[in-house]
Write a protein that holds these residues in place. Structure first.
Motif, mmCIF file in Angstrom:
data_model
loop_
_atom_site.group_PDB
_atom_site.id
_atom_site.type_symbol
_atom_site.label_atom_id
_atom_site.label_comp_id
_atom_site.label_asym_id
_atom_site.label_seq_id
_atom_site.Cartn_x
_atom_site.Cartn_y
_atom_site.Cartn_z
ATOM 1 N N GLY A 152 0.781 -1.235 0.000
ATOM 2 C CA GLY A 152 0.000 0.000 0.000
ATOM 3 C C GLY A 152 0.809 1.278 0.000
ATOM 4 N N ASP A 206 -2.450 7.382 -0.401
ATOM 5 C CA ASP A 206 -1.347 7.517 0.557
ATOM 6 C C ASP A 206 -0.283 8.440 -0.033
ATOM 7 O OD1 ASP A 206 0.498 7.157 2.638
ATOM 8 O OD2 ASP A 206 1.387 5.417 1.632
ATOM 9 N N ALA A 239 -0.435 -1.028 4.823
ATOM 10 C CA ALA A 239 -1.844 -1.134 4.432
ATOM 11 C C ALA A 239 -2.764 -1.427 5.609
ATOM 12 C CB ALA A 239 -2.013 -2.194 3.341
ATOM 13 N N THR A 284 -7.793 -0.628 2.557
ATOM 14 C CA THR A 284 -7.821 -0.348 1.125
ATOM 15 C C THR A 284 -7.758 -1.688 0.382
ATOM 16 O OG1 THR A 284 -5.421 -0.272 0.949
ATOM 17 C CG2 THR A 284 -6.546 1.801 1.518
ATOM 18 N N ASP A 288 -5.308 -2.858 -1.142
ATOM 19 C CA ASP A 288 -4.031 -3.477 -0.787
ATOM 20 C C ASP A 288 -4.083 -4.102 0.606
ATOM 21 O OD1 ASP A 288 -2.704 -2.913 -3.172
ATOM 22 O OD2 ASP A 288 -2.058 -0.940 -2.472
ATOM 23 N N GLY A 289 -4.792 -3.439 1.528
ATOM 24 C CA GLY A 289 -4.936 -4.006 2.866
ATOM 25 C C GLY A 289 -5.700 -5.311 2.843
#
Length: 534
Positions: free
Chosen positions: A77, A83, A91, A120, A122-123
């Motif tokens: 992330g 970000d 993330a 997100t 990515d998280g």
């Protein structure tokens, strides 16, 4: 095994220049980690007033003191999904493999102290990856939960794939892999199902709340007015609804209970690491082996000599192809088959590696792929030699090998060479990168030249080529790809499990090989549907 002899002059100017370049590549990686920690530290006072520990303090209480801790995907992330300052690295979660009550576990700690720990895409991808690691290695999964939930700006990208996380939880339970969750804060809507689908749920009094709709949404939807505690507090869920199994007095008590649950499981504690003979050469020299100029060749055996036990390496078919190196070795006492690059992959190299993979698969020996290749060799002669045919056979062997596979990117990993060397798409058990690593369809300069050649041909057919536009296109393409394929950029997209300091490579390989070797001792008792809350 025959010992590898190093030909490198560790006191020479070339070695020093390489080491300086590697340190320079490592510096921004370390800076990102420091920035994330500083962001968390800046809110310490706010959470201390609420009696809450910061995420890394919770982690320190959970894992056994002095035991190995392998952090995974810490740069997921980075500078993605809004970000702008880079503190989103990780993330929204601190995660890895650590020892809890003597047993190796996958640990996920929501990093609520940075950007609220919101999730997100990515998280989500990171948490799915951690579930995969728990499943593949038969490791309990311990979660310390406190998050702002899905980042609503990207909810459309999280909602549908987010269901896979819940499906994975149900399947992990059915496989007999225990999941323990401590709820330290709010768990709302879909977030309530993460602890709800865990096998053991611990709630912190006065802090934890779990509900499908919070008080504002409840009032808007039904007109009912209720407080957080009435609707989904820790006491209500442990005394009335039965959603919670254990009531903790504070953060530390909740973590104590999590450790007690893991301790109560009849799983064997991790055995002592297998003693391995140290390499003949110090790990510190790994900083100076890879040339600062990626076009300058070097012998990958120089890296292996500083990773494997006693620097011993049984070279397989060493005279058959010089560009692809295969052989047997041990790391911390664990047998390992290694495939590494000394150049592009030729037809002979592909055939050699494919045969070696089958031999390791037959013997049950895990494989390590050490990437530094521009890909498969191209040209008239390679095509006549059957490079496509032999490359396809190598990819077949990589994809279908049943033994655990590890990947380490120590330089370039370009084109189909990434596939042949067990890149992310081929599901290695773990994949790590050095800070100088680059993973891409091709090198930035080559990409710029390809775009120029194709565009110039189109311009010429149309009447005339514009040199200024071609120059700008070539340079712009090269710059774009150079920025998008750094180690940090790749790690941000979860194309690896983390960027590691080269000097820690042997320790990390030993740790994951230990997990693999003891996998069979972690006996599970699968059932059909997993454990339901009754």
């Amino acid at each position: 095994m025959q010992g590898l002899t190093s030909e490198i002059d560790a006191a020479g100017p070339g070695f020093a220049a390489n080491a300086t370049a590697m340190e320079a590549a490592l510096a921004p990686v370390l800076a990102v980690r420091e920035a994330v920690e500083m962001a968390a530290e800046s809110v310490r006072g706010r959470y201390a007033k609420r009696g809450m520990l910061l995420p890394r303090e919770r982690l320190a209480l959970l894992v056994d003191p002095g035991a190995p801790w392998l952090e995974l995907c810490p740069f997921a992330g980075w500078k993605r999904y809004g970000d702008k300052d880079g503190t989103g690295a990780g993330a929204g979660a601190i995660a890895g493999v650590g020892r809890v009550a003597g047993r190796s576990c996958v640990v996920v700690v929501d990093n609520f102290a940075v950007k609220g720990g919101t999730v997100t895409p990515d998280g989500l991808a990171k948490k799915l990856r951690l579930q995969e690691i728990a499943r593949e290695n038969r490791l309990p999964l311990v979660s310390l939960s406190q998050s702002g939930g899905a980042n609503l700006q990207y909810a459309h990208e999280v909602f549908i794939p987010g269901g896979r996380g819940f499906a994975n939880q149900a399947r992990l339970s059915a496989l007999g892999i225990p999941q323990v969750t401590v709820v330290h804060g709010s768990a709302t809507a879909g977030g309530a199902y993460q602890p709800g689908l865990s096998d053991y749920v611990i709630l912190v009094r006065g802090q934890a709340t779990m509900y499908l709709a919070g008080p504002p949404l409840l009032k808007a939807a039904t007109g009912e007015v209720a407080t957080d505690e009435e609707l989904g507090g820790a006491e209500m869920h442990t005394q009335v609804s039965g959603v919670g199994d254990y009531l903790a007095e504070d953060d530390a008590d909740g973590i104590r209970l999590a450790r007690a649950v893991i301790s109560a499981l009849p799983w064997p504690e991790d055995s002592a690491a297998t003693a391995g003979v140290p390499p003949l050469y110090p790990a510190s020299e790994l900083m100076g082996i890879v040339p600062a100029d990626p076009k300058q060749p070097y012998d990958c055996r120089e890296i292996l000599a500083r990773l494997v036990d006693g620097s011993g390496f049984l070279d397989f078919k060493p005279a058959y192809d010089a560009g692809t190196v295969c052989g047997h070795a041990r790391v911390e006492g664990h047998a390992l088959g290694i495939i590494a690059n000394n150049g592009p992959i030729t037809a002979q190299g592909a055939a050699k590696a494919g045969q070696f993979i089958q031999l390791c698969d037959q013997a049950g020996v895990p494989l390590l792929f050490v990437h530094n290749t521009t890909g498969f060799l191209v040209g008239t002669e390679p095509e006549r030699a059957g490079i496509i045919k032999h490359g396809s056979k190598l990819i077949q062997a990589v994809a279908n090998a049943r033994v655990p596979k590890l990947s380490l990117v120590v330089g370039g990993s370009y084109g189909a060479g990434n596939y042949a060397m067990c890149g992310r798409g081929f599901d290695p058990r773990f994949l790590f990168a050095w800070p100088n690593a680059r993973t891409s369809v091709m090198g930035p300069a080559q990409a710029g030249q390809v775009m120029r050649i194709v565009t110039e041909a189109a311009m010429t057919r149309a009447g005339a080529a514009d040199t200024a536009k071609l120059d700008a296109l070539e340079q712009g393409t090269a710059a774009m790809l150079a920025e998008a394929t750094t180690a940090l950029a790749s790690s941000a997209r979860l194309e690896d499990d983390g960027i590691i300091d080269p000097r820690q490579t042997r320790d990390i390989l030993g740790l994951v090989l230990g997990l693999i070797a003891s996998e069979g001792a972690r006996v599970t008792r699968p059932n059909t549907f997993g454990v339901a809350r009754l």
